[in-house]
Design an enzyme around this catalytic site. Structure first.
Site: not given
Length: 207
Positions: A17, A22, A68, A70
């Site tokens: 990622y 993001h 993560f 959230n």
């Protein structure tokens, strides 16, 4: 920005990622740390990667959560509790769908505007408190049917990445300059005016 004691770059963990849209919040933090000749180090106590930098004789903690997106608030809470840092003393850097790549804004808000990382920070640290953010534009998918969740976890193309890196460079210059204004209260408007000035002069260095 003289009251800022912690800068947080929101991101998803796991190497795959790192270069995704993001994770652009962590791009800024990594650039800032590199400029300071420092390295982020894994800190299990804070559930993330952290270090301390010095800007114009002011010590500032920096953090990239290793949770993560959230669950970002858990990591931010851990480091803020340890160093007794309040939410209004934190600058959070994150991606923003409603800004095109190359655009960046400082925002002083108490709402999450749909961003799950910010949503969790507010849920954990306090929902009615305004705090400063840097929103780095990633734009929206050209195809309106393309899922946002998939889009933010994809990598920007080469031209978009150059624009994003330019925006990050400009935002970092504002961070330095605003901290230098020791006896001046920097408002959202004044920070963005300073940012607009730098957006006309920032130069990208190709690697």
């Amino acid at each position: 920005m003289k009251e800022i004691k912690l800068i947080v770059g929101l991101a998803n963990p796991i190497k795959k990622y790192n270069d995704t849209r993001h994770n652009v919040g962590s791009w800024l933090v990594n650039s800032l740390v590199t400029q300071q000749n420092k390295k982020l180090k894994k800190n299990n106590k804070f559930l993330g990667y952290s270090t301390e930098i010095n800007i114009l004789s002011k010590n500032i903690h920096v953090l990239v959560p290793d949770t993560f997106m959230n669950l970002s608030g858990i990591s931010v809470l851990a480091i803020s509790n340890f160093y007794n840092i309040k939410l209004h003393e934190i600058l959070v850097v994150h991606d923003e769908l409603d800004l095109k790549p190359g655009n960046v804004k400082f925002r002083l808000r108490s709402s999450h505007n749909g961003h799950n990382g910010i949503r969790n920070v507010l849920a954990v640290l306090g929902t009615n408190i305004k705090f400063l953010r840097i929103q780095i534009g990633i734009g929206r998918p050209i195809n309106s049917g393309y899922k946002i969740s998939k889009f933010v976890l994809s990598k920007p193309n080469v031209s978009e990445k150059l624009l994003i890196n330019r925006a990050i460079l400009c935002a970092i210059r504002v961070i330095y300059d605003s901290i230098n204004q020791r006896n001046v209260i920097m408002t959202e408007s004044s920070l963005n005016s300073m940012l607009d000035h730098y957006m006309n002069s920032c130069v990208i260095h190709h690697n």
